[in-house]
Structure formats: structure tokens, C-alpha cells
Design an enzyme around this catalytic site. Sequence first.
Site, PDB file in Angstrom:
ATOM      1  N   SER A 243      -6.468  -7.738  -3.025  1.00 27.52           N
ATOM      2  CA  SER A 243      -6.405  -5.852  -3.611  1.00 27.52           C
ATOM      3  C   SER A 243      -5.989  -4.973  -2.274  1.00 27.52           C
ATOM      4  CB  SER A 243      -8.028  -5.903  -4.386  1.00 27.52           C
ATOM      5  OG  SER A 243      -8.781  -6.654  -3.655  1.00 27.52           O
ATOM      6  N   HIS A 244      -5.820  -3.935  -2.571  1.00 26.82           N
ATOM      7  CA  HIS A 244      -6.758  -3.189  -2.289  1.00 26.82           C
ATOM      8  C   HIS A 244      -7.418  -3.199  -0.782  1.00 26.82           C
ATOM      9  CE1 HIS A 244      -5.993   0.845  -0.042  1.00 26.82           C
ATOM     10  NE2 HIS A 244      -7.387   0.837  -0.770  1.00 26.82           N
ATOM     11  N   MET A 245      -8.678  -3.235  -1.664  1.00 27.84           N
ATOM     12  CA  MET A 245     -10.080  -2.955  -0.215  1.00 27.84           C
ATOM     13  C   MET A 245      -9.651  -4.442   0.168  1.00 27.84           C
ATOM     14  SD  MET A 245     -11.260  -0.270  -1.458  1.00 27.84           S
ATOM     15  CE  MET A 245     -11.947   0.619  -2.835  1.00 27.84           C
TER      16      MET A 245
ATOM     17  N   ARG B 289      -7.824  -4.067   2.687  1.00 28.84           N
ATOM     18  CA  ARG B 289      -8.570  -2.579   4.274  1.00 28.84           C
ATOM     19  C   ARG B 289     -10.022  -3.123   4.073  1.00 28.84           C
ATOM     20  NH1 ARG B 289      -8.626   1.209   7.374  1.00 28.84           N
ATOM     21  NH2 ARG B 289      -9.962   2.936   6.862  1.00 28.84           N
TER      22      ARG B 289
ATOM     23  N   GLU C 170       0.779  -1.085   0.072  1.00 27.01           N
ATOM     24  CA  GLU C 170       0.269   0.335   0.115  1.00 27.01           C
ATOM     25  C   GLU C 170       1.110   1.124  -0.129  1.00 27.01           C
ATOM     26  OE1 GLU C 170      -3.530   0.134  -0.501  1.00 27.01           O
ATOM     27  OE2 GLU C 170      -2.382  -2.310  -0.728  1.00 27.01           O
TER      28      GLU C 170
END
Length: 990
Positions: free
Chosen positions: A946-948, A951, A798
Site C-alpha cells: 500500500s501507499h503508506m 512511503r 504512485e
Amino acid sequence: MQLFLLGAGRPANGNKPSALKSIARNTKAMDWQLHGFETVINSNDIHFLGGYHVDEVKDCYPNLNISIIPDWENKSVLQTLLNAPFNHSSVFVTYSDTVFRKSTIDKICNLEADVVFGVDFNWKDRFDSRSQKDIDSAEVLTLNGQEVEFTGLVKFSSRAALIISELKEHKINGNLIDLIWLLRDNGLKVVHYDVGNNWAEFNSQDDIAHFILGTKAETLARLEPVVRKSHIGRQISFSTREWLDNKQSIIELICKEFEGQKLVVRSSSKGEDNWFSSNAGGFESLLNVNVNSDDIIEAVETVIESYGTKRAGDDQVLVQEFLSDVKLSGVIFTCGLESGSPYYRFNFDDKTSSTESVTAGIQADLRTVLVSKIKSGGLFTVAPELKPVLEAVQELEQLLNYDKLDIEFAIDESNIVHIFQIRPVTVNHVGLEVDVKDVEQYLKESVSRFKTQQHAVSSIYGDRTLFANMPDWNPAEIIGTRPKPFAFSLYRQLITNDIWAQQRAEFGYRDVRPYPLLVSFSGQPYVDARASLNSFIPKALSENCAERIAKAYISILASNPHYHDKIEFEVAFTIWTPDFVDEASKRLIPYGVTQQDIEELEVALKLITSNALVRLSDDIKSINKITCASLNDLQKNIVPLDKAYNLLYDCKRYGTLAFAHAARAGFVATTFLKSLVSTNVFTDVRRLEFLKSFDTVAGIFEKDKYKFYCGELSLENVVSKYGHLRPGTYEITTNAYWENPQKYIVSNIDGNEPSEEIEFILTEEELKGISGLLLELGTNISPVDFIRYLKEATQAREFVKFEFTKNLSKALDMCVLFGMAAGISRDDLSFLEFSDLEQLKLNTVSLETVKSLIKRRKQEYSITCSIELPSLIKSEFDFYSFERFASQPNFVTIGKAEGTLKILDNETADALKGVIVMIPQADPGYDWLFGHEIGGLITKYGGANSHMAIRAAEIGLPAAIGVGEKLYEKITMMKRVELDCANQTIREVE
């Protein structure tokens, strides 16, 4: 008699001349007009008076008399008519964007008067839900104290035509109505004729659809005696007013006609037959109704009640025989809903015997098949059971001379196709219409390119390749399935041309350069799966071993296309984990890999994995140079275009290679965490506790926003740090946070203090388990260092992306400034490519040339948007016909959320609290969502790493990442959703 078609002016909507508006694949507006007049006027007496794009009309109708009106841009419709080549016979005149039934033209032709003009007394209600904008634009006059719409259809006698031919442009102003009154004042007999509902304007798809089809009941009744390739059952239809006036006689008729059978009582409302009113399926339909008075009354009145009190009594109820022996049922759209593209889209149920499982959404295991109308024969390979349905639908298109239909069908046990409903698809596709020949050419070129790749190439193993949009570097998630040229070219330039392969080579895998990762098929991005899978083979392997493994990977993916977005979990082995030998033997030996190959692969993967645990800081250290490079560059007194180019150069030099390494480390960390759970070293609860024990950039962002809320940080400080973020990292048309801090920052602050990191301390059992893993791996690092690596690798992915996108975002800002100075809009800039920037910088291309490129690429992008392609392409036939397979979502957390579903567009900040939000891409630019206290998140694309996904796990938000096209489409039809991550289900709730 002559006919003058008035078509000189620009169309009310779109870019094509009104006469060339496509009504069906092989039918244009002009075809309908000529057909309406064919019994009263000889073809050699028909004249088209043109101006706007008149050459296109000439090309389509080479035998038509065409007169080009001089200075047409500055002339009125009346002035266009005064330029017509009159021959002193009687004349018909009509606008080029209207159509009339033959019977109406025949009646006007037989009326005795010097001037007969068509009007519509029922103009405001000619078709349901006529927009106010359309009503306001109508040409209205008053007759007998009543407002009526002028249709543009006029018949002039030879006497009137002679007078008109002698008029001079400068002596008369106004419109056709003014001309009519002028002739009346000169003593000519003038009459009007009410055309009623027997005409339509081509500027409204609703109007056209109603003109052609009518209500469902009317359409089925019209078709029932003439269809040969399907069966339309017996039916009785009546209006709500007729039911109120003659209820008993209608019941008696139904009982007599359907004695001893079951019934279907369906809605047939005018308001249901258009998509703009969102009433498709919005009214009741009841199945399996008994043939007796009480049940019939209850069913009919239930349907009528669903119309509401607003209806005046003209809506109809349709009663049909109920079909019980159903083998297959579904719905077919005869065009693409999004763009009107030339495709058949089947959505069907071949598992149950229900005739409503598709329309009601009650069956989870539905199938979706798309077929290009250019080569529809491919359907017989993908889903041969649909062949009789396709033949039946094609017959309906021919009979109706209309190809934008929504048809509900079923096949019974005798293989007879039953047609239950036919509705128009009236989505407004203005501006999206493309020539089918262009679509055909694009597909041919894509097939040709695909075929040239299906042979062995040097330094890469495998005799064939496959292409998919999510196996590696996830283009469908990052830039979308139909990216604009600028975003597509930037992604290639910064990552997928060579950086992706350089990182793999440096990490210990095979060097597959110079092969790029991404190719384009009809403007859509696809990963070369052979290049990708080869790039994951350790370079330490012997040639023979590497070749067998590469071919096995390709075969596994070809046999399991639903693995296309999970190749590192289901196809290739890219790092070592404790269960490697068992999993590799199970997966690879059936595809020709030997046990010795697996042993060799294990040794090589252990080496790569051991090195991965100690190399992270060196791999990403170049990111520390990117900020200085950017700041120094921005201090120079150079023009925005040069700044943009230099920023992108530094972004690639210092940023994206470091990010590729960080992303690889992040994957290693994610895989090890899952392995710790699967080997019972961690529970899943402990895995989530670990992820909550530290912050990533997104977590720090939340804390900084809270500091701003408390007055500890200024908005300028927050914007300075996070303003470069933007939804759609590579897309120039999306705003960066700095451009709208109120939306992306201020409105995302809920005032709740972010939770602090949870201290994560390994238990003795966990330490023991990790020690055993590391001993088996053969590395000397300690369990504490291993846990530190998992944390730092997760954070680095990130952080490095956050840093390199500063340059990328600033470069996009500079391009916007360049565009403003050059007179190029932000949207137009999105049709540039990186190579255009290079050529402009080097002054090897002119600005005018670039602007012409933009215009051409816009046209090409319209074609791209009209082409449907599968997520994975493994044969040339997939370009024309394919089945959408359901992807297995990546469920995040073990929580459950229930809430109203919202597909994100421009929802206001206060509209998202507690809702389940759907977005297409798991892009970090959507981080602002987390400040709205959303209940859950669903994305079409995105992987477990993935980022989401990270998160959502970090804050404990229930999420389904990467549900895939088919499931995403299904979920969009739901209103309220339960997202149960523990049980891995998404279902609609009341």
C-alpha cells in the site's frame, strides 16, 4: 382518573417521537410510562396527545387513545393540554419524555390537593456528570427561595380539570407552571412534591441508566436474590462517608462475612458508571486481598483515593469474594458501542485464569466474538463455551428491562457463570437509532444474496465462493468498511466493475469478465474471492489444471480465513519467484493439485513475469493523455455536472486501467524485493537502502514543500501541483488539499531539508545473485535493467495514481459546485451514486427525485452502520455470529518507535510531533502526516504494497500497516506505545 401524555412536539434529540425512544430492544419510553401508571389508571383512560410523527405512535400502540393536536407545530405544551378530551374526572398529566417510579406516582396520587406537581430539589446532581447544556435546558422555578426543576408531572383534581377544560387557548399563554399558578390564584389548593431521584428524562442516556441501574453495588445487590442463570457473590458495600465514620465496624463485618477467604475490593463510583466522563475502569479495584484489618484498610483506602478529592462522600466501595478457579473470563457489551446496534460483543480470555486480563489489557491472546441479537443461536457454533454466559446475560436484560449493558463475567471450573460488575453503556446514540426489523430485513436479504452465489457459474472455477473486504483491491482500506454510496459507486465504476478484470486479462491471466469484483452486503463492500482468485490464474493453463488450482485456492482461504488480506502471499501464486516450486508443492498438493499442475503453473507464471519486466511503459502510457483530456474539458463552457461526468469518463478511459497495470507492476517489484531478501541476495537493510535511493511522488512533494519554505516556490505553485490530493480519495465530504492548504501543506513544513537519494550500487555478490535469478526465469534482461524495473515499477504505482486522481478529485469539486447550485449539501451529495449523475446528465430523472433518493439512502446508511459483519464471510451463519481474528500486521522498516498514541481525528498540526499516529486507512491523502515528524504510524487496513507502506519505507518511519480490526481495537485502548518493527511487536509501555 385520566392520564394525558403530552407528546405533540418534536423531540429534543433525534428523529423519533419521544414516546418511541428505544430503551431496550422490545421496550420503548411509552412502555415505561404506561407501566408506571398501571396501578392507578385504567388503560382506556389513557390519552396520548400527539402531533409530530403521530402515525408512528398509532402503529406501535393501536389500542391507545390518541388525539391529534391541530397546528401542533405552533402550539405550546400548555396549548396541547387545553386540546385534551377532559371528562371532568381528576387528571394526571406528564411529558412524553419522562418516566417516574410507581411508588412516586402512588404517593402523588394519595396527596390531598387540587394540584400536586412534581419537582426535583436535587436536580443539578440527580445523575453524575450532568451536562451544562442539559442543566441549561431544564424547566426551573423557585420554591421557598430554592431553585428546583419542574418534572412535568402534575395531578389535577376533578375541580381543577373542569376549570382547565373551560379555558380557551387565546386567553392563557405560557406553560404548565403558569397554569398551576393561575389555578392557585383562583383559590385552588396547590402543593409540590419532591420526586428526588425517582424520575428520569429520556433525552439523556446517563439519566436513564442511573434511574434503572444505580451504582454497580446497588445493581448487584438488587439482582443477587433473583438471578437464576448466574451467580452474584456475597458483597458488602458502603459509601466513602460511611467508611470515614464507621471504619472499624465495617472491617469487622467484612472479616465476619468473608472469614477464611480472599477478597476483591472494587470501586463503585457514580462517575464510573457513565461513558461520557471517560472513567470506565478509571478507578482502582484490587484482587486477592487477604481478610485482615491491615490489608482491608489498605485496599479500601486505595480505592477511595482513586476517586480524588472532588468526591463528596457518596461514592461507594464494593467488597466481594475473590474467585480463584476461573476457566474463562471477560466482558460483554449488550449493544454496539458505536451505534447502539443489536449485538452482543464478547471479549474474553480462555487461556489464563485471570479475571482481569480483559479489563486490564494484560493478555495479548484475547478472543472477540460478535453475535446478532436477531439470531443469537449462532454463538453456539462459533464459541459454544459462551452459551451459559449468553443465557445469563439475557436473563439480566429481562430482569433490568434494559439492554445496553457492560457486564464483567467469569466461568469457573464447575461451569457456573459469575457476574462481577454491571454497568450501563451510555454512549450517546442519538441519530443512530434504527428499527431492529430493518436490520433483520437487511441481513435476510444479504443471506439470500450470499446463498445464490454458492453454485458453479460459467467461465469461473469453483463450486462455491467466499467474500472478504481485503483480498483484492482492498475496499476496506480504500473506501472503508461502511462507505457512503457515492464513494462506493465511484470505486465500482472506475475500477472494480470491469477495469480490474481487463487489466488481469491484458497481463496474461484469465479473463473473468463480466463478473464484478465487488458486491454489497447490507451496504458494506465485499470482494468475491472466487472471481478474484480465478483472475490470478494464467490463461495459458489447461482447463483441468486451472480448475484444480482454483478450487485449491478457494479451499486454502476457507481453511485459513486470516489470510483474507494476504491472498497473494499466502494463497495464490501470481508471479514466479525462485522458491516457487517448493512453496507451491507445500501449499497446493494437500488440496488436490498435482506435481504436473505445479510444473505447468511454473511455466505460465514465468511467461507472465518475464513479460512484466518489459511491458510497463506500454501499459501505463495512456496516463499521458489524461491531463490534456481534463484541461480541454475544463475549457469548455459546460455546467459543473457535465464536467464531473466527463472528468470521470476520462479518468476511467485513460487513468484507472493504467493505474491497475502500475499497481500490478508495483506488486511484482515488491515481491521480487522480498524474494531477494529471502534468497539472501539482499539483506533487509540493503532492501531499505534501495527504496531510499529514489523518490516517489510523496518524496518529491516533501522537496517541493521545502522549496516553498525556502522561497523557491510559491504556495500557489505547490497548491496547483498537489491541491487535488485528499484523505479518502473517493469521499466527497473530505476536503482536498487546495481547500485547506494551511493544514495540509503549510503546517506540514518542519523546515528540515529532505534527505537526498542514496546512490545504490549493486555489489558483485548481488549482481551474481540477480543474474542467477534472471537466468532461472528465462529472461534476457540484464541485472541493471531488472533493478531499473524495480525502481520504475515502485515509482509508477504512485505516479499514475497521483495523475488519475487529478480527474477524480476535480470531478468531486464539480459535484460540490453542482450541489451548491441545486441546494444539496456536501454531506447529502455523498448519498448520491454515479448512476444518479448519469440520469441527471441525461435528464431522465428530476432533481426532486434525486433529493428523495438521498433522504432514503441516509436512512439505509443508518442501518448499514448498525450491522456488524466479519472480514471474511464463508457461510450464511457468519452474517449473525462470528469471531474477529487478529491480522498479522505488515511491519515496515526495522526501526523502533515509542510515543504517546493518538487516534487521528482533527488534531492540530503541532500536536503530532513524536507521537504514534493511528488512522483507519493507508490512504495517500494522509501524506500530510509525514510533515509533522510523527514517531510512527499504525493503520487498521492496508497491505505490504500500500501507499503508506511504501512511503514509510522510503523515509524510514516505523509503521504497522493493516493491523486488522481486532488488534486495532485493542491498540486504541493503549496510551503510550512501543512499535518495534524488527521484532514485529506493538505493546503498551508505561
